[in-house]
Design an enzyme around this catalytic site. Structure first.
Site, PDB file in Angstrom:
ATOM      1  N   GLU A 151       9.260 -50.880 -29.807  1.00 42.59           N
ATOM      2  CA  GLU A 151       8.531 -51.754 -30.731  1.00 42.59           C
ATOM      3  C   GLU A 151       8.867 -51.493 -32.199  1.00 42.59           C
ATOM      4  O   GLU A 151       8.065 -51.793 -33.087  1.00 42.59           O
ATOM      5  CB  GLU A 151       7.025 -51.621 -30.498  1.00 42.59           C
ATOM      6  CG  GLU A 151       6.627 -52.062 -29.086  1.00 42.59           C
ATOM      7  CD  GLU A 151       5.139 -52.278 -28.979  1.00 42.59           C
ATOM      8  OE1 GLU A 151       4.719 -53.433 -28.830  1.00 42.59           O
ATOM      9  OE2 GLU A 151       4.383 -51.290 -29.059  1.00 42.59           O
TER      10      GLU A 151
ATOM     11  N   HIS B 100       1.493 -48.228 -36.315  1.00 52.13           N
ATOM     12  CA  HIS B 100       1.122 -49.045 -35.149  1.00 52.13           C
ATOM     13  C   HIS B 100       0.427 -48.140 -34.145  1.00 52.13           C
ATOM     14  O   HIS B 100       0.962 -47.078 -33.799  1.00 52.13           O
ATOM     15  CB  HIS B 100       2.341 -49.684 -34.489  1.00 52.13           C
ATOM     16  CG  HIS B 100       2.023 -50.224 -33.126  1.00 52.13           C
ATOM     17  ND1 HIS B 100       1.049 -51.178 -32.927  1.00 52.13           N
ATOM     18  CD2 HIS B 100       2.505 -49.916 -31.885  1.00 52.13           C
ATOM     19  CE1 HIS B 100       0.956 -51.436 -31.625  1.00 52.13           C
ATOM     20  NE2 HIS B 100       1.822 -50.685 -30.974  1.00 52.13           N
TER      21      HIS B 100
ATOM     22  N   HIS C 150      -2.969 -47.789 -30.836  1.00 50.06           N
ATOM     23  CA  HIS C 150      -3.897 -48.378 -29.866  1.00 50.06           C
ATOM     24  C   HIS C 150      -5.284 -47.789 -30.087  1.00 50.06           C
ATOM     25  O   HIS C 150      -5.962 -47.366 -29.147  1.00 50.06           O
ATOM     26  CB  HIS C 150      -3.433 -48.093 -28.435  1.00 50.06           C
ATOM     27  CG  HIS C 150      -2.005 -48.449 -28.154  1.00 50.06           C
ATOM     28  ND1 HIS C 150      -1.267 -47.865 -27.156  1.00 50.06           N
ATOM     29  CD2 HIS C 150      -1.182 -49.338 -28.752  1.00 50.06           C
ATOM     30  CE1 HIS C 150      -0.033 -48.383 -27.162  1.00 50.06           C
ATOM     31  NE2 HIS C 150       0.047 -49.266 -28.119  1.00 50.06           N
TER      32      HIS C 150
ATOM     33  N   HIS D 288      -3.746 -55.248 -27.194  1.00 46.59           N
ATOM     34  CA  HIS D 288      -2.701 -54.267 -27.459  1.00 46.59           C
ATOM     35  C   HIS D 288      -3.146 -53.175 -28.440  1.00 46.59           C
ATOM     36  O   HIS D 288      -3.282 -52.026 -28.065  1.00 46.59           O
ATOM     37  CB  HIS D 288      -1.470 -55.022 -27.978  1.00 46.59           C
ATOM     38  CG  HIS D 288      -0.260 -54.170 -28.202  1.00 46.59           C
ATOM     39  ND1 HIS D 288       1.012 -54.668 -28.203  1.00 46.59           N
ATOM     40  CD2 HIS D 288      -0.120 -52.855 -28.448  1.00 46.59           C
ATOM     41  CE1 HIS D 288       1.884 -53.686 -28.422  1.00 46.59           C
ATOM     42  NE2 HIS D 288       1.216 -52.584 -28.577  1.00 46.59           N
TER      43      HIS D 288
END
Lengths: 281, 281, 281, 281
Positions: free
Chosen positions: A121, A140, A142, A210
C-alpha cells in the site's frame, strides 16, 4: 529476522545518530546499483539524520500506542527532494530501524530496494505527497476505535480540544467508488489517487472497512494526530453511549485550536514519546 | 511446577531449536512404552523442529494477546502423519514448552502421554482434523469480545479487511442440539463431531456460552485469525454502539481478501509475534 | 513503609516457604501478649505454611488482575480452628507478605495485632465465616465491571461456562435495608450480619454502590471466582450492548458446570497465577 | 532532553529526599535573580522536602494511571506562603523531578523561571488557589472517561462510595460563557477566574470539550480524587450501558462518606502509589 543490533542491547542517543546516519548512507550507496538496474532514477541523497531518527521513532511510537500492530506504516517526505519519500521495507513498525528505510519516488517506485519486500500500500503515501505539497509525513493505520466511524453513518466529530484538527469532520474514502469490489487494499496508483482526492485539504481521511490515513506538516504532527484521533474516537463513542445530547467543538473552536498552534505543536508529547521509543533500541 | 528451563534465563534461537527437537524426540521415545501399554498405536515419528517451534510460539502468542488465559489450547496436525496431531498436556498455554506436547490420534487417544494430565476438550481438535483434511492447525479459546456474538441474536460480521476470513458470517454451535443440558464442555467424541459439523467449511465456529474454535491451513493462519477475530469483535461492538447504520464488508469483498492472499499470509505479524514469544523463553 | 524484604530482591520458593512459616510463627508468638491484654483469647496456633503462601499469593493475584487496587481484601479460615481467620493488617493487597497477616476471631477481634492498623471492613469476613461453615476463603473487592450490576435493575447472569458459579443469578445487598443512610462501609457486626444474610447460600453477593463479596471452599476458588465474575460482567455488558436477544446459561447448565468440578477446580489458572505472583517477591 | 539523573539509575528514598531538597534550594537561589529582573517579588523560601517529594510523586502517579499523558499538570500551594504555589515547568508529568518545579504567585507569575518554558494553563491553578483558601493541591487533566460527562447532557453521579466526593454532582465549566469562541485553553486570568467561579465549593469542575480540574486539602486527596473520578466515570458509563435503571449514591450517603474520612484519607493507595512512583526515579 530483524537486524541483530536492535536486539537486547541499549544504545545511547549519540551512538544511534551516528549509527543511523552512517547506515543510511551505506544503504543508499549500496542501493544505487540495483535501483538503476530497475530503471529508476538515482537517490536524492542522504536524508538528514534527525529526519531518519524521527521516522524510526515514529514507527515505534505508533506501535507502542497500539495505533499500528504488524500492519500500518509511516513515511516522511525526503528533505533533499520534494518528489521523494522514505518508507520502511515490508516490516512490522516496531522493528523498523534506519537500515530498513527505502527511498521512493512519487510513482511509488523504490530507489534503493536491494531485493527487499515492499508494503503493497505504498501508493497511499506516494499519491498523497503528489497531491499535497504541504504534507511532509503520512501515517496509515487500522486504529481500532477509528474504524467504526469509517463504517457507520455516524460521523466523527471533535469532542475535545486535543482533536481540534478534525475540524467540522473528516472525509470517508469508499474504495468501491473508484475500484468496485476489491480486496480493500490501496495497492495501485488509481486507488491511491482516489484516496488522495477524498482526503482533499483535510488532516485525515477515514477508509471504509479498512482504517485511516493521517497527514502532517512534520512527523510529530502526523503521529500525534494519529494518536489523538484514536483517543477522540474512544471518547466520542463513550459520549454517545451515555445516550444524552453531545456538544462537540464548534468548527470555529476547532479552527482556533489550529490557529493557536495546535496543542503547541505536540512538542511536549513528542519529547516524551521519542525518548521512550529510542530507549528500547 | 513447570520445567526449570523456562524460568528466568534467556536462550537464543538456535539453542531453542536444538533443545526442542532433542527434547521432543526424547519425549516421543520415552512415551512409546506407556502408549503401547494403553493400547494405542506407535508414534508417527519426530515432528519437524520448525513445527514444534511454531506450536510452542503459538501457545505463548495467544496468551500474550489475551486470547487464551489459563484455559484454551492450540494444536497442529503432525507433519509426518495426517491422522495425528500435537497438543499440549493440560497446562496454561503461556507455560507450554516442546516437552509438554503430546501426540494424539484422531480419536483423541494420546500416543505418548506418560502419565501426564490431558485437556478434557481435546475432542474439539480430533474431530475437526478428521472432518477437515485441509486444516493443519486448530485454536480453541474464550476470546472475551467474541463470546457476546455466540450468545446474541446479532451475528458477527467483518467490519474491516483484516477479518475478511469471516466471509458472510460464522456458524454458531449450540451444544444443546447434540447433547441437551450439559456442563458446556466438548469433552467427548459425539460433542466434538457436532462441533465439527457446525464448523462445516468455515474458518471458525462460535460456541454458544463458551468460546470459539478457529482453524487454518498453517499455525500462523489459525493464530492470526484468532487474534483478528477478537479485534473485529471489539470494533463491531463499537460500530453498533454508535447507533447508526453499519456497512460491513460485502461477502464479495471478503472473498477477494482471501483470494488475494489473506493479509499476505500473516507473515509480517507472525515474524513479530514469534520473535517476541521466543524472547521470553 | 512496607517491609524491606519484599523490595527489589527475588527469593525462591523454598526460601519463601521457610521464611513465611518462621515469620508467621514469630508474629503469632509476639502477638500473644498484646492480644491477651486486649481481652481476646490466645492464638489457634501457627497456620499451615501452604495456607499462608496461598493467602499471600491471593492478595497479589487479585491486585495483578485489577480486581483489587489499594482497597479490597482476601481472607482464609484458619486451618487449625474453624472460629478463626487470617486477614492482612490494613495494607494494599499487592504489598502483603506473610508477616502482615493477622489472626481474627469470628467477632472480628484481632488476636495478634501488635498495634498495627486494621481493615475497617473485617466484619464482612467474620460474619460470613460465622454464617457459612462451608466457606474457607472470602474476597471483598470493588471489581469495576461488577459494580454496575449492583446498582442497575439489570441482573447479572452467567454468559459462559467459566461463570457457571453465578447459577440463576446473584443476590444484591442493599445496606440501606439494615442501616439506613450510611458511609456505605460494612464496618460493624450488624452490617456484616446483614451482608451474610443477603449472601445466603450463594457464591457471591453484590453490594449496591460498593462492590462484591465472593466466597469459596478454598482460596483458589474464591480468587478465581472473583476474577471470572469480572470477566463475565464485561462480556455480559458487551452482549447487552449488541442490542439483540441474549441467551444466558440455563440454570441447569450452570448447575452441571459446578457438579462436574467447576472448571476443574481452577487448578490450571492457580498454578499459573501463583507462579507469577511469587516470582515478584 | 530531560535531566540525566532521572535516566536509568535507581535512587533510594533518602538520596531522593536529600537530592531534591538541595536541588530545590539551588533552583530557588539561582532563580531569584531572573525573577527579580522580571519584576516579580522574591521567593517565599525553600518548600518542605516532603511536599516536593509528594508533588514529584503526584506527577508520576497521574501519568502511570493514564490520568495525564504529556498534557495535564498538578500543583501544590507553597507551605511557607499561602499566596504561592509550585508547578512544573512545561514538561510531560512523568518526566518531572524536583528541579523542574517553579514557584508561582497567585497572578501566575513565575518567581524562579530562569528562562524555562511554562504551562500556558497555569491560570487554572492560580485562580483556584486565590478563590479557595482551603485548597492545597490542584490537578488539571484530560481524563478520558470523564470528558464525555463534560460534553453530554447526562450528568456525572457517584456510583460507588469511592467517589462520594462527587456528592450530588459536579459543575461544568462552559468556556464560551466567559470568553466566547476560543482555542479552549484557560490561558489567561479571566478564563481562570471563570473556571474558579464554576468550581465554587465543589471538589472538581468538568471543563466542556477539554477535561477537568480537581482540588484537595492535600496532594494525596487531589490525586486520588482524580483517579477515582475516572474510575467512577467508567463504571457509570457501563451502568448506563446496561439499559436499566441506575441507583446512584444518595447525596446523604455521599456526604457521610466525606464525613467519615473519605476513604480513610487515601492513605493506603498513596503509600502504594508513591512507593511505585519513586521506584522508577
Amino acid at each position: 529476522m530483524p537486524p541483530r543490533r536492535s536486539e537486547g542491547s541499549h544504545c545511547d542517543r549519540r551512538q544511534f545518530l551516528a549509527g543511523t546516519a552512517a547506515a543510511a548512507a551505506l544503504t543508499v550507496l549500496q542501493g544505487l546499483q540495483p535501483a538503476r538496474a530497475q530503471g529508476t532514477v538515482g537517490s536524492a541523497g542522504v536524508p538528514d539524520s534527525r529526519l531518519l531518527e524521527d521516522l524510526v521513532a515514529a514507527n515505534r511510537i505508533l506501535a507502542k500506542h497500539g495505533i499500528v500492530d504488524a500492519y500500518g506504516h509511516v513515511s516522511a517526505r525526503h528533505d533533499k527532494a520534494a518528489d521523494r519519500f522514505l518508507l520502511s521495507r515490508s516490516l512490522a513498525p516496531e522493528l523498523v530501524t534506519a537500515d530498513d528505510l527505502v527511498e521512493y519516488d512519487l510513482d511509488a517506485n523504490p530507489i534503493n530496494l536491494a531485493g527487499r519486500s515492499q508494503y503493497s500500500e505504498r501508493y497511499i503515501h506516494a499519491e498523497i505527497y503528489r497531491a499535497r505539497p504541504d504534507v511532509q509525513a503520512v501515517v496509515h493505520d487500522h486504529s481500532p476505535s477509528v474504524i467504526p466511524f469509517g463504517v457507520s453513518s455516524v460521523p466523527m466529530r471533535p469532542v475535545y480540544h486535543m482533536a481540534g484538527f478534525i475540524g467540522a469532520g473528516l472525509p470517508v474514502f469508499e474504495i468501491r467508488d473508484v475500484a468496485g469490489m476489491t480486496d480493500m487494499l490501496v495497492s495501485d496508483a488509481m486507488r491511491g489517487r482516489g484516496l488522495a482526492r477524498a482526503l482533499g485539504q483535510s488532516t485525515a481521511v477515514l477508509m471504509r472497512g479498512h482504517g485511516v490515513a493521517v497527514v502532517g506538516a512534520t512527523i510529530p504532527f502526523a503521529v500525534a494526530r494519529s494518536i489523538y484521533l484514536e483517543v477522540n474516537a474512544r471518547i466520542q463513542l463513550e459520549a454517545i453511549g451515555l445516550g444524552g445530547e453531545v456538544r462537540y467543538l464548534d468548527p470555529e473552536e476547532a479552527k482556533k485550536v489550529l490557529e493557536s498552534g495546535e496543542n503547541r505543536g505536540y512538542e511536549r508529547p513528542w519529547e516524551l514519546w521519542k525518548r521512550d521509543a529510542l530507549k528500547d533500541m
